[in-house]
Write an enzyme that holds these catalytic residues in place. Sequence first.
Site, PDB file in Angstrom:
ATOM      1  N   THR A 118       0.831  -1.208   0.000  1.00 15.89           N
ATOM      2  CA  THR A 118       0.000   0.000   0.000  1.00 15.89           C
ATOM      3  C   THR A 118       0.865   1.258   0.000  1.00 15.89           C
ATOM      4  O   THR A 118       1.994   1.235   0.506  1.00 15.89           O
ATOM      5  CB  THR A 118      -0.889   0.005   1.261  1.00 15.89           C
ATOM      6  OG1 THR A 118      -1.476   1.294   1.423  1.00 15.89           O
ATOM      7  CG2 THR A 118      -0.080  -0.280   2.531  1.00 15.89           C
ATOM      8  N   ASP A 119       0.309   2.348  -0.501  1.00 14.21           N
ATOM      9  CA  ASP A 119       1.046   3.613  -0.452  1.00 14.21           C
ATOM     10  C   ASP A 119       1.109   4.182   0.967  1.00 14.21           C
ATOM     11  O   ASP A 119       1.876   5.119   1.220  1.00 14.21           O
ATOM     12  CB  ASP A 119       0.417   4.636  -1.414  1.00 14.21           C
ATOM     13  CG  ASP A 119      -0.997   5.019  -1.026  1.00 14.21           C
ATOM     14  OD1 ASP A 119      -1.621   4.287  -0.222  1.00 14.21           O
ATOM     15  OD2 ASP A 119      -1.499   6.041  -1.519  1.00 14.21           O
ATOM     16  N   GLU A 120       0.334   3.579   1.889  1.00 14.94           N
ATOM     17  CA  GLU A 120       0.357   4.087   3.264  1.00 14.94           C
ATOM     18  C   GLU A 120       1.708   3.897   3.935  1.00 14.94           C
ATOM     19  O   GLU A 120       1.988   4.500   4.969  1.00 14.94           O
ATOM     20  CB  GLU A 120      -0.739   3.423   4.106  1.00 14.94           C
ATOM     21  CG  GLU A 120      -2.119   3.766   3.614  1.00 14.94           C
ATOM     22  CD  GLU A 120      -3.220   3.377   4.581  1.00 14.94           C
ATOM     23  OE1 GLU A 120      -2.973   3.269   5.783  1.00 14.94           O
ATOM     24  OE2 GLU A 120      -4.357   3.185   4.099  1.00 14.94           O
ATOM     25  N   TYR A 145      -1.358  -0.500  11.087  1.00 14.33           N
ATOM     26  CA  TYR A 145      -1.535  -1.199   9.797  1.00 14.33           C
ATOM     27  C   TYR A 145      -0.383  -0.861   8.846  1.00 14.33           C
ATOM     28  O   TYR A 145       0.281  -1.749   8.316  1.00 14.33           O
ATOM     29  CB  TYR A 145      -2.878  -0.807   9.157  1.00 14.33           C
ATOM     30  CG  TYR A 145      -2.953  -1.120   7.676  1.00 14.33           C
ATOM     31  CD1 TYR A 145      -2.985  -2.435   7.220  1.00 14.33           C
ATOM     32  CD2 TYR A 145      -2.968  -0.093   6.716  1.00 14.33           C
ATOM     33  CE1 TYR A 145      -3.031  -2.735   5.857  1.00 14.33           C
ATOM     34  CE2 TYR A 145      -3.022  -0.376   5.361  1.00 14.33           C
ATOM     35  CZ  TYR A 145      -3.047  -1.700   4.939  1.00 14.33           C
ATOM     36  OH  TYR A 145      -3.082  -1.978   3.590  1.00 14.33           O
ATOM     37  N   LYS A 149       2.633  -3.203   7.226  1.00 13.13           N
ATOM     38  CA  LYS A 149       2.833  -3.389   5.774  1.00 13.13           C
ATOM     39  C   LYS A 149       4.251  -2.924   5.387  1.00 13.13           C
ATOM     40  O   LYS A 149       4.914  -3.550   4.560  1.00 13.13           O
ATOM     41  CB  LYS A 149       1.783  -2.601   4.974  1.00 13.13           C
ATOM     42  CG  LYS A 149       0.370  -3.128   5.081  1.00 13.13           C
ATOM     43  CD  LYS A 149       0.178  -4.524   4.519  1.00 13.13           C
ATOM     44  CE  LYS A 149       0.316  -4.600   3.024  1.00 13.13           C
ATOM     45  NZ  LYS A 149      -0.025  -5.956   2.504  1.00 13.13           N
TER      46      LYS A 149
HETATM   47  P1  NAD Z   1      -9.356  -7.748   2.748  1.00 16.81           P
HETATM   48  O1  NAD Z   1      -9.300  -7.458   4.204  1.00 16.81           O
HETATM   49  O2  NAD Z   1     -10.628  -7.532   1.994  1.00 16.81           O
HETATM   50  O3  NAD Z   1      -8.912  -9.252   2.477  1.00 16.81           O
HETATM   51  C1  NAD Z   1      -7.833  -9.847   3.137  1.00 16.81           C
HETATM   52  C2  NAD Z   1      -7.931 -11.364   2.934  1.00 16.81           C
HETATM   53  O4  NAD Z   1      -6.788 -11.970   3.556  1.00 16.81           O
HETATM   54  C3  NAD Z   1      -9.177 -11.984   3.586  1.00 16.81           C
HETATM   55  O5  NAD Z   1      -9.777 -12.899   2.699  1.00 16.81           O
HETATM   56  C4  NAD Z   1      -8.632 -12.691   4.819  1.00 16.81           C
HETATM   57  O6  NAD Z   1      -9.385 -13.849   5.177  1.00 16.81           O
HETATM   58  C5  NAD Z   1      -7.222 -13.053   4.358  1.00 16.81           C
HETATM   59  N1  NAD Z   1      -6.283 -13.186   5.497  1.00 16.81           N
HETATM   60  C6  NAD Z   1      -6.043 -12.281   6.476  1.00 16.81           C
HETATM   61  N2  NAD Z   1      -5.138 -12.778   7.349  1.00 16.81           N
HETATM   62  C7  NAD Z   1      -4.796 -14.016   6.881  1.00 16.81           C
HETATM   63  C8  NAD Z   1      -3.917 -15.024   7.334  1.00 16.81           C
HETATM   64  N3  NAD Z   1      -3.209 -14.881   8.466  1.00 16.81           N
HETATM   65  N4  NAD Z   1      -3.796 -16.159   6.601  1.00 16.81           N
HETATM   66  C9  NAD Z   1      -4.510 -16.323   5.451  1.00 16.81           C
HETATM   67  N5  NAD Z   1      -5.389 -15.422   4.986  1.00 16.81           N
HETATM   68  C10 NAD Z   1      -5.525 -14.275   5.698  1.00 16.81           C
HETATM   69  O7  NAD Z   1      -8.158  -6.892   2.118  1.00 16.81           O
HETATM   70  P2  NAD Z   1      -8.035  -6.182   0.688  1.00 16.81           P
HETATM   71  O8  NAD Z   1      -8.592  -4.831   0.776  1.00 16.81           O
HETATM   72  O9  NAD Z   1      -8.480  -7.132  -0.354  1.00 16.81           O
HETATM   73  O10 NAD Z   1      -6.442  -6.027   0.620  1.00 16.81           O
HETATM   74  C11 NAD Z   1      -5.631  -7.038   0.033  1.00 16.81           C
HETATM   75  C12 NAD Z   1      -4.183  -6.577   0.039  1.00 16.81           C
HETATM   76  O11 NAD Z   1      -4.060  -5.368  -0.686  1.00 16.81           O
HETATM   77  C13 NAD Z   1      -3.625  -6.294   1.424  1.00 16.81           C
HETATM   78  O12 NAD Z   1      -2.290  -6.759   1.455  1.00 16.81           O
HETATM   79  C14 NAD Z   1      -3.680  -4.782   1.550  1.00 16.81           C
HETATM   80  O13 NAD Z   1      -2.677  -4.306   2.415  1.00 16.81           O
HETATM   81  C15 NAD Z   1      -3.430  -4.365   0.119  1.00 16.81           C
HETATM   82  N6  NAD Z   1      -3.994  -3.078  -0.308  1.00 16.81           N
HETATM   83  C16 NAD Z   1      -5.308  -2.796  -0.129  1.00 16.81           C
HETATM   84  C17 NAD Z   1      -5.839  -1.602  -0.611  1.00 16.81           C
HETATM   85  C18 NAD Z   1      -7.310  -1.256  -0.477  1.00 16.81           C
HETATM   86  O14 NAD Z   1      -7.710  -0.155  -0.842  1.00 16.81           O
HETATM   87  N7  NAD Z   1      -8.148  -2.140   0.005  1.00 16.81           N
HETATM   88  C19 NAD Z   1      -5.005  -0.700  -1.258  1.00 16.81           C
HETATM   89  C20 NAD Z   1      -3.651  -1.012  -1.415  1.00 16.81           C
HETATM   90  C21 NAD Z   1      -3.166  -2.212  -0.952  1.00 16.81           C
HETATM   91  O1  TDX Z   2     -16.743   5.753   7.947  1.00 19.91           O
HETATM   92  C1  TDX Z   2     -15.700   6.257   7.513  1.00 19.91           C
HETATM   93  N1  TDX Z   2     -15.639   7.609   7.353  1.00 19.91           N
HETATM   94  C2  TDX Z   2     -14.534   8.255   6.870  1.00 19.91           C
HETATM   95  O2  TDX Z   2     -14.518   9.487   6.753  1.00 19.91           O
HETATM   96  C3  TDX Z   2     -14.555   5.462   7.127  1.00 19.91           C
HETATM   97  C4  TDX Z   2     -14.582   3.961   7.278  1.00 19.91           C
HETATM   98  C5  TDX Z   2     -13.447   6.119   6.630  1.00 19.91           C
HETATM   99  N2  TDX Z   2     -13.428   7.469   6.513  1.00 19.91           N
HETATM  100  C6  TDX Z   2     -12.244   8.116   5.916  1.00 19.91           C
HETATM  101  C7  TDX Z   2     -10.902   7.682   6.442  1.00 19.91           C
HETATM  102  C8  TDX Z   2     -10.006   7.816   5.224  1.00 19.91           C
HETATM  103  O3  TDX Z   2      -9.546   9.147   5.089  1.00 19.91           O
HETATM  104  O4  TDX Z   2     -12.253   7.733   4.526  1.00 19.91           O
HETATM  105  C9  TDX Z   2     -10.929   7.517   4.055  1.00 19.91           C
HETATM  106  C10 TDX Z   2     -10.810   6.087   3.528  1.00 19.91           C
HETATM  107  O5  TDX Z   2     -10.901   5.225   4.651  1.00 19.91           O
HETATM  108  P1  TDX Z   2     -10.665   3.639   4.538  1.00 19.91           P
HETATM  109  O6  TDX Z   2     -11.642   3.038   3.607  1.00 19.91           O
HETATM  110  O7  TDX Z   2     -10.617   3.091   5.932  1.00 19.91           O
HETATM  111  O8  TDX Z   2      -9.256   3.574   3.805  1.00 19.91           O
HETATM  112  P2  TDX Z   2      -7.778   4.079   4.189  1.00 19.91           P
HETATM  113  O9  TDX Z   2      -7.593   4.230   5.649  1.00 19.91           O
HETATM  114  O10 TDX Z   2      -7.459   5.242   3.305  1.00 19.91           O
HETATM  115  O11 TDX Z   2      -6.934   2.759   3.719  1.00 19.91           O
HETATM  116  C11 TDX Z   2      -7.292   2.072   2.493  1.00 19.91           C
HETATM  117  O12 TDX Z   2      -6.402   2.388   1.460  1.00 19.91           O
HETATM  118  C12 TDX Z   2      -5.102   1.892   1.573  1.00 19.91           C
HETATM  119  C13 TDX Z   2      -7.330   0.554   2.694  1.00 19.91           C
HETATM  120  O13 TDX Z   2      -8.255   0.240   3.731  1.00 19.91           O
HETATM  121  C14 TDX Z   2      -5.976   0.017   2.996  1.00 19.91           C
HETATM  122  O14 TDX Z   2      -5.988  -1.410   3.094  1.00 19.91           O
HETATM  123  C15 TDX Z   2      -5.075   0.418   1.875  1.00 19.91           C
HETATM  124  O15 TDX Z   2      -3.779  -0.001   2.175  1.00 19.91           O
END
Ligand code: NAD
Ligand code: TDX
Length: 329
Positions: A118-120, A145, A149
């Site tokens: 992630t860019d975080e 988090y 990462k």
């Molecule tokens: P998610 O939480 O929807 O899914 C995570 C999955 O991993 C789930 O199916 C969970 O059961 C599985 N998991 C968690 N811990 C585990 C373990 N110990 N063993 C096996 N499986 C396990 O997450 P997501 O949003 O799909 O994110 C996927 C990846 O992408 C992550 O690595 C996250 O850091 C990265 N990412 C997410 C975003 C975003 O916006 N959601 C952006 C950038 C990067």
């Molecule tokens: O109810 C809400 N109200 C609100 O204002 C929630 C859940 C979030 N927010 C804000 C917080 C953030 O500024 O919205 C923005 C997005 O929130 P999230 O969906 O929790 O995402 P963020 O914290 O930006 O992280 C996401 O992007 C990077 C993903 O969850 C991460 O897994 C990924 O790495």
Amino acid sequence: MLVTGGAGFIGANFVIHTVERHPETEVIVLDALTYAGNRRNLDAVAGQVTFIQGDICDSEIVDRCVRDCDTVVHFAAESHVDNSLHDPSPFIRSNIIGTFTILEAVRRYERRLHHISTDEVFGDLPLDSADQFTEETPYDPSSPYSASKASSDMLVRAWVRSYGVLATLSNCANNYGPYQHVEKFIPRQVTNVLTGARPKLYGAGVNVREWTHVDDHNEAVHRILADGRIGQTYLVGSGDERSNKEIVELILELMGCPVDGYDRVDDRPGHDLRYSNDSTKLRTELGWRPRYGDFRAGLAATIEWYRDNEWWWKPRKSETEAKYQVLGR
Ligand code: NAD
Ligand code: TDX
């Protein structure tokens, strides 16, 4: 191909995308089915992939899965910042120990690895600036988090350099699309409106995120798997930046509600201000372009998906809101 976390949001979309567009690839999914995983995310490819329920920290299961594949795409992680602030321990375990376990197996069997990050990991950028993260930006994570990462990325880089592991990394900004858990920002607000509750905006809603459609992220992962250079990091981002307030108002507008029909709630501690990725390297080296250029249309389609798939999100909505009630958000 072994896909860890393939029953989660991005992983499941990746598996569906892979089965549809790369039918020659045999896919094994390894997923622990935590609260965030859902076997039914893979209904569309039932019978076309092998599903193994297991933990990425379990070296025996990981060893068996890695031995049986050529390539590992590693999505599995604890992924929600608010949860990490409440209880960091599963983040340390799954994101750090889990990635270490994958790396050791990949090293043992000399397999190709792509690590999803992630860019975080870079921290945040000032509001109202044109600054962007690049592949060279120093790591400066803010939350448990993002720190976990960042740790996993560092492990991957060290295993490349010290052991010659064949790995690439990608760091993407916020994703949206179908199958995203209702704890995340966009699905939470959409399902709030669908259940007659008001959207919840943290603080003043000025924080900015760069939104990339999940299919565009997954297409980038396929390009990196095909032509990415070993040991390299690629930043992924659509370039479409929006404040949280703008998004809530757009959701309300698209759902036919008054645009001021939301609540302001307590801000997230340590809340990152702004994310923006410079994805020039991915675009010039690997020819990636986002296909979902129109965020409004992508968001409207995502809202429709949640409208049409209440069976998918409804069972998780009340437990998710109960968690938010504990956090006061
Ligand atoms: P998610 O939480 O929807 O899914 C995570 C999955 O991993 C789930 O199916 C969970 O059961 C599985 N998991 C968690 N811990 C585990 C373990 N110990 N063993 C096996 N499986 C396990 O997450 P997501 O949003 O799909 O994110 C996927 C990846 O992408 C992550 O690595 C996250 O850091 C990265 N990412 C997410 C975003 C975003 O916006 N959601 C952006 C950038 C990067
Ligand atoms: O109810 C809400 N109200 C609100 O204002 C929630 C859940 C979030 N927010 C804000 C917080 C953030 O500024 O919205 C923005 C997005 O929130 P999230 O969906 O929790 O995402 P963020 O914290 O930006 O992280 C996401 O992007 C990077 C993903 O969850 C991460 O897994 C990924 O790495």
